[in-house]
Write an enzyme that holds these catalytic residues in place. Structure first.
Site, PDB file in Angstrom:
ATOM      1  N   LYS A 109     -13.523 -19.822 -38.096  1.00 45.49           N
ATOM      2  CA  LYS A 109     -13.187 -18.971 -39.237  1.00 45.49           C
ATOM      3  C   LYS A 109     -12.467 -19.817 -40.272  1.00 45.49           C
ATOM      4  CE  LYS A 109      -9.785 -15.805 -39.084  1.00 45.49           C
ATOM      5  NZ  LYS A 109      -9.133 -14.505 -38.790  1.00 45.49           N
TER       6      LYS A 109
ATOM      7  N   SER B   2      -9.330 -20.368 -36.002  1.00 46.52           N
ATOM      8  CA  SER B   2      -9.086 -20.018 -37.392  1.00 46.52           C
ATOM      9  C   SER B   2      -8.472 -21.225 -38.080  1.00 46.52           C
ATOM     10  CB  SER B   2      -8.147 -18.805 -37.469  1.00 46.52           C
ATOM     11  OG  SER B   2      -7.842 -18.480 -38.806  1.00 46.52           O
TER      12      SER B   2
ATOM     13  N   GLU C 133     -14.326 -11.427 -44.072  1.00 47.46           N
ATOM     14  CA  GLU C 133     -13.193 -10.613 -43.620  1.00 47.46           C
ATOM     15  C   GLU C 133     -12.220 -10.310 -44.751  1.00 47.46           C
ATOM     16  OE1 GLU C 133      -9.660 -10.820 -40.191  1.00 47.46           O
ATOM     17  OE2 GLU C 133     -11.189 -12.395 -40.329  1.00 47.46           O
TER      18      GLU C 133
ATOM     19  N   ASP D 218     -12.341 -15.611 -44.157  1.00 51.08           N
ATOM     20  CA  ASP D 218     -11.292 -14.598 -44.226  1.00 51.08           C
ATOM     21  C   ASP D 218     -10.492 -14.800 -45.504  1.00 51.08           C
ATOM     22  OD1 ASP D 218      -9.292 -12.753 -43.784  1.00 51.08           O
ATOM     23  OD2 ASP D 218      -8.336 -13.865 -42.162  1.00 51.08           O
TER      24      ASP D 218
ATOM     25  N   LYS E 250     -10.273 -19.847 -43.753  1.00 52.58           N
ATOM     26  CA  LYS E 250      -9.498 -19.100 -44.734  1.00 52.58           C
ATOM     27  C   LYS E 250     -10.023 -19.462 -46.125  1.00 52.58           C
ATOM     28  CE  LYS E 250      -6.475 -17.032 -42.024  1.00 52.58           C
ATOM     29  NZ  LYS E 250      -6.329 -15.553 -41.950  1.00 52.58           N
TER      30      LYS E 250
ATOM     31  N   LYS F 286      -6.415  -6.325 -34.107  1.00 48.37           N
ATOM     32  CA  LYS F 286      -5.239  -7.108 -33.751  1.00 48.37           C
ATOM     33  C   LYS F 286      -4.247  -6.189 -33.049  1.00 48.37           C
ATOM     34  CE  LYS F 286      -5.579 -10.572 -37.416  1.00 48.37           C
ATOM     35  NZ  LYS F 286      -5.007 -11.087 -38.676  1.00 48.37           N
TER      36      LYS F 286
ATOM     37  N   GLY G 220      -5.882 -12.498 -34.170  1.00 52.50           N
ATOM     38  CA  GLY G 220      -4.575 -12.962 -33.724  1.00 52.50           C
ATOM     39  C   GLY G 220      -3.639 -13.236 -34.875  1.00 52.50           C
TER      40      GLY G 220
ATOM     41  N   ASP H 257      -9.556  -5.970 -41.719  1.00 55.35           N
ATOM     42  CA  ASP H 257      -8.387  -6.393 -40.947  1.00 55.35           C
ATOM     43  C   ASP H 257      -7.178  -5.612 -41.440  1.00 55.35           C
ATOM     44  OD1 ASP H 257      -6.238  -7.674 -39.726  1.00 55.35           O
ATOM     45  OD2 ASP H 257      -6.703  -9.665 -40.475  1.00 55.35           O
TER      46      ASP H 257
END
Length: 374
Positions: A162, A136, A217, A189, A164, A266, A294, A242
């Site tokens: 991934k 991530s 996400e 995400d 952000k 998670k 995570g 999430d």
């Protein structure tokens, strides 16, 4: 089984690279480590991996410390249980506070499996011998900086990245990474940074279909299940939830509404391994894909996530990168490492499969407490 002592440590580790999301930037991580023991001296460890600030959720390190000391630890010390999944009955009356609960639940699973000499993955009914690891990556100052980070981890063998994203940092980084790495498994995400009723936000999200993403996400706020359902009806890329899902009732509602197609499970957000395993079963039964996310866990929480990801439904790469991506020195031995993009599941060692460097933990702790059974 009866827990006779609960000890907690507030521990902070510096990140090897600063990490920025749609809400904030951080250079270090503080988590609470939970050490429990039974009358025979068997020890189990858990990790409360809550954020320090109330941006991802309403829980923080401070709230978790209070709930652990005042409610969870005392409840556990007067509760007896046979299976680790039954330990959570000790705190069944406590609403919310899933991050705090998760650390205690994790410690109970570690204690029980160490006492019985089996691995945590085996006790969870895991099947996979390794978990495919993804990384991530936070928001970087420039797209070139982001490409440098992506290239580094692709060269190390990671197969999924991934990114952000946030309004005004979404199409450009997605386009650039896809152009540079056409075969990379790529997902984004938003951590709830968008609004369905904002025309520019919606246009940017719909434009992401052009980049062959695995998933988008958590585009909207946690409670916006209807908005997620409306977006999923218009978006070819699967929506992944999430923050929206921290209990099984919310998962049931999301499935009924068609608010997504994928669930990021998670352990910390769901309140521990006990609920996370049930979420895996419920989501896969409904035809959703699941993967293991995570919270920048140290080695204890990261080991628990790897064990959870051994369950058969975890078909997508998880945020299970080696701990060296985040920390120069972790708190467990052996350290968790990825090899050719996969993290091995330690079936040959009891409990979490990693030993906690207790001396190191105690040297780092800024605050501790111990409670014992009467």
């Amino acid at each position: 089984m009866q827990v006779t002592s609960v000890e907690a440590f507030r521990v902070e580790l510096p990140l090897v690279h600063e990490f920025e999301t749609s809400s904030h930037r951080k250079s270090s991580i503080e988590h609470i480590l939970v050490r429990i023991a039974d009358a025979d001296g068997v020890v189990g460890w858990g990790e409360i991996a809550s954020p320090s600030d109330p941006f991802y959720s309403s829980e923080t390190v401070d709230t978790c410390w209070l709930i652990l000391r005042r409610h969870l630890a005392p409840a556990l010390l007067v509760h007896t249980w046979e299976e680790p999944g039954d330990a959570s009955r000790a705190w069944a009356r406590i609403r919310g506070h899933n991050f705090a609960k998760a650390g205690v639940d994790m410690a109970c699973w570690d204690l029980a499996t160490r006492a019985s000499g089996v691995s945590l993955a085996s006790a969870l009914d895991g099947e996979r011998t390794s978990a495919v690891a993804g990384v991530s990556l936070g928001i970087e100052p420039t797209v070139d900086d982001l490409l440098t980070e992506v290239s580094k981890y692709v060269d190390e063998g990671y197969r999924r990245v991934k990114l952000k994203i946030a309004p005004a940092w979404d199409e450009e980084p997605s386009r650039a990474v896809r152009a540079a790495f056409p075969d990379l498994m790529l997902q984004v995400d938003a951590n709830g940074a968008y609004r369905y009723d904002d025309a520019d936000h919606l246009r940017s999200l719909l434009a992401l279909d052009a980049y062959g993403l695995l998933l988008v996400e958590q585009p909207f706020a946690p409670g916006a299940l209807a908005a997620h359902a409306r977006l999923q009806a218009r978006l070819q890329t699967p929506v992944c939830l999430d923050e929206s899902i921290d209990d099984l009732d919310q998962l049931d509602s999301a499935i009924e509404l068609g608010a997504g197609k994928i669930l990021n499970i998670k352990t910390s957000r769901m309140g521990g391994l006990t609920v996370a395993r049930r979420a895996h079963d419920a989501a896969t039964a409904a035809g959703w894909q699941v993967w293991s996310g995570g919270m920048h866990e140290f080695g204890i929480g990261r080991a628990a996530n790897v064990a959870l990801a051994s369950l058969p439904g975890f078909s997508l790469p998880g945020d299970l990168s080696g701990s060296d991506k985040y920390y120069a020195r972790d708190i467990v031995d052996p350290p968790i490492r990825a090899h050719d993009g996969e993290v091995p599941v330690p079936y040959d060692r009891p409990g979490l499969g990693h030993e906690v460097d207790e001396e190191f933990v105690r040297s780092l702790a800024s605050e501790t407490f111990v409670l014992t059974a009467n």
